[in-house]
Write a protein that holds these residues in place. Sequence first.
Motif, mmCIF file in Angstrom:
data_model
loop_
_atom_site.group_PDB
_atom_site.id
_atom_site.type_symbol
_atom_site.label_atom_id
_atom_site.label_comp_id
_atom_site.label_asym_id
_atom_site.label_seq_id
_atom_site.Cartn_x
_atom_site.Cartn_y
_atom_site.Cartn_z
ATOM 1 N N TYR A 1 21.322 97.710 57.819
ATOM 2 C CA TYR A 1 21.315 97.906 59.267
ATOM 3 C C TYR A 1 20.036 97.348 59.889
ATOM 4 N N THR A 2 18.918 97.584 59.233
ATOM 5 C CA THR A 2 17.650 97.064 59.744
ATOM 6 C C THR A 2 17.688 95.546 59.814
ATOM 7 N N ALA A 3 18.204 94.921 58.753
ATOM 8 C CA ALA A 3 18.280 93.458 58.717
ATOM 9 C C ALA A 3 19.280 92.926 59.742
ATOM 10 N N LEU A 4 20.412 93.609 59.896
ATOM 11 C CA LEU A 4 21.443 93.158 60.828
ATOM 12 C C LEU A 4 20.946 93.162 62.265
ATOM 13 N N PHE A 5 20.321 94.264 62.678
ATOM 14 C CA PHE A 5 19.861 94.336 64.063
ATOM 15 C C PHE A 5 18.691 93.393 64.317
ATOM 16 N N ALA A 6 17.865 93.177 63.293
ATOM 17 C CA ALA A 6 16.787 92.194 63.431
ATOM 18 C C ALA A 6 17.368 90.789 63.561
ATOM 19 N N GLN A 7 18.389 90.495 62.762
ATOM 20 C CA GLN A 7 19.051 89.189 62.831
ATOM 21 C C GLN A 7 19.677 88.975 64.199
ATOM 22 N N CYS A 8 20.334 90.005 64.711
ATOM 23 C CA CYS A 8 20.946 89.910 66.033
ATOM 24 C C CYS A 8 19.885 89.700 67.110
ATOM 25 N N GLY A 9 18.779 90.406 66.999
ATOM 26 C CA GLY A 9 17.694 90.239 67.959
ATOM 27 C C GLY A 9 17.136 88.825 67.958
ATOM 28 N N ARG A 10 17.007 88.236 66.767
ATOM 29 C CA ARG A 10 16.518 86.859 66.678
ATOM 30 C C ARG A 10 17.483 85.887 67.341
ATOM 31 N N MET A 11 18.789 86.110 67.123
ATOM 32 C CA MET A 11 19.777 85.219 67.719
ATOM 33 C C MET A 11 19.771 85.335 69.236
ATOM 34 N N MET A 12 19.719 86.574 69.745
ATOM 35 C CA MET A 12 19.682 86.771 71.187
ATOM 36 C C MET A 12 18.430 86.127 71.787
ATOM 37 N N THR A 13 17.299 86.304 71.110
ATOM 38 C CA THR A 13 16.056 85.701 71.580
ATOM 39 C C THR A 13 16.157 84.187 71.580
ATOM 40 N N ALA A 14 16.858 83.618 70.591
ATOM 41 C CA ALA A 14 17.022 82.166 70.521
ATOM 42 C C ALA A 14 17.772 81.632 71.732
ATOM 43 N N ILE A 15 18.706 82.416 72.268
ATOM 44 C CA ILE A 15 19.416 81.994 73.479
ATOM 45 C C ILE A 15 18.444 81.895 74.646
ATOM 46 N N THR A 16 17.605 82.901 74.784
ATOM 47 C CA THR A 16 16.619 82.899 75.866
ATOM 48 C C THR A 16 15.610 81.772 75.692
ATOM 49 N N ARG A 17 15.234 81.491 74.456
ATOM 50 C CA ARG A 17 14.231 80.458 74.182
ATOM 51 C C ARG A 17 14.833 79.053 74.147
ATOM 52 N N LEU A 18 16.145 78.946 74.110
ATOM 53 C CA LEU A 18 16.782 77.639 74.050
ATOM 54 C C LEU A 18 16.396 76.827 75.287
ATOM 55 N N PRO A 19 16.039 75.556 75.130
ATOM 56 C CA PRO A 19 15.645 74.771 76.303
ATOM 57 C C PRO A 19 16.751 74.637 77.342
ATOM 58 N N GLN A 20 18.000 74.595 76.890
ATOM 59 C CA GLN A 20 19.116 74.410 77.820
ATOM 60 C C GLN A 20 19.597 75.749 78.375
ATOM 61 N N PRO A 21 20.015 75.780 79.635
ATOM 62 C CA PRO A 21 20.678 76.974 80.165
ATOM 63 C C PRO A 21 21.969 77.267 79.409
ATOM 64 N N VAL A 22 22.229 78.549 79.172
ATOM 65 C CA VAL A 22 23.425 78.986 78.451
ATOM 66 C C VAL A 22 24.279 79.825 79.396
ATOM 67 N N ILE A 23 25.544 79.458 79.510
ATOM 68 C CA ILE A 23 26.479 80.139 80.407
ATOM 69 C C ILE A 23 27.534 80.854 79.573
ATOM 70 N N ALA A 24 27.673 82.150 79.761
ATOM 71 C CA ALA A 24 28.742 82.903 79.105
ATOM 72 C C ALA A 24 30.028 82.730 79.910
ATOM 73 N N GLU A 25 31.099 82.375 79.209
ATOM 74 C CA GLU A 25 32.432 82.284 79.808
ATOM 75 C C GLU A 25 33.229 83.466 79.258
ATOM 76 N N VAL A 26 33.487 84.465 80.089
ATOM 77 C CA VAL A 26 33.925 85.763 79.592
ATOM 78 C C VAL A 26 35.343 86.089 80.051
ATOM 79 N N HIS A 27 36.121 86.667 79.119
ATOM 80 C CA HIS A 27 37.464 87.140 79.460
ATOM 81 C C HIS A 27 37.783 88.329 78.554
ATOM 82 N N GLY A 28 38.823 89.041 78.902
ATOM 83 C CA GLY A 28 39.239 90.179 78.078
ATOM 84 C C GLY A 28 38.244 91.313 78.140
ATOM 85 N N VAL A 29 37.504 91.503 77.060
ATOM 86 C CA VAL A 29 36.477 92.531 77.030
ATOM 87 C C VAL A 29 35.197 91.957 76.440
ATOM 88 N N ALA A 30 34.084 92.527 76.866
ATOM 89 C CA ALA A 30 32.772 92.245 76.292
ATOM 90 C C ALA A 30 32.116 93.607 76.090
#
Length: 275
Positions: free
Chosen positions: A96-125
């Motif tokens: 669990y510790t590793a999973l949430f840390a991994q998820c945090g790194r991925m989420m942070t990578a979106i914010t740090r990505l040079p390009q803007p990222v747009i979520a295209e959402v349907h159904g449920v999130a």
Amino acid sequence: MTANTQSVADAPAAEDLLLREDLGPVARLTLNQPRKINALSEAMLTRLQTELDRLAGEPQVKAVILRGAGKAFCAGHDLREMQAARQSPDGGRACYTALFAQCGRMMTAITRLPQPVIAEVHGVATAAGCQLVATCDMAVAADTTRFGVNGVNIGLFCSTPMVALTRNAPAKHAFEMLTTGEFIDAARAREIGLVNRVVPEGSQSDAALDLARTVAAKLGVAVRIGKEAFYAQAGMSLEAAYAYTGRVMAENMLHRDTAEGVQAFLEKRDPDWKA
């Protein structure tokens, strides 16, 4: 990659958890495990991280769209995978510790990505799926979409999704979602700042692509500079933010293509941008 290419690595994986299409300067990523409602399993997080790292080194890509295959965007973490980890000697603590840390790194990578990222959402999130929407720089949602950080309903407070949610929505609205586990509709999500645009169901792909292409038509280096500064200044005092962004704008003004853009505006012509 050429347009309509669907791959994440040079060699295809046994199961294409993540699909990529390059549509000119826009890269569209699709979470592709609809039977599990595109859950953020360890494998899915790994594939996302790999592709984000790749995109960070691709300046020809000016905007990124993130969406889900099937009937919904993303239902959060893979609870079956998480429950299976309880069989380990430590009851799952290391997993669990590793999973949430991994998820945090991925989420942070979106914010740090040079390009803007747009979520295209349907159904449920839901849960970490809602976190993913909140983490993206912008979001376009079908009007039938529902959003929730509903872990509290099964005894698991959505503490990591809370990080992104509270950076989008006002505190009291975020706290209500987190403690009641209730879903909100797309219109409400727009009201509290979780999404930018709500469109009729079925038109979200076109709307997200239109937004991405609008962003991609701008000077790429200026958008990259601006995205980095946007997040950096947010945590500063007013004085520090103005001092920092003043330096950023001065450097931006010195860029060759910015000089061309200003001159083109003054001369009432289209700019001849090289970047």
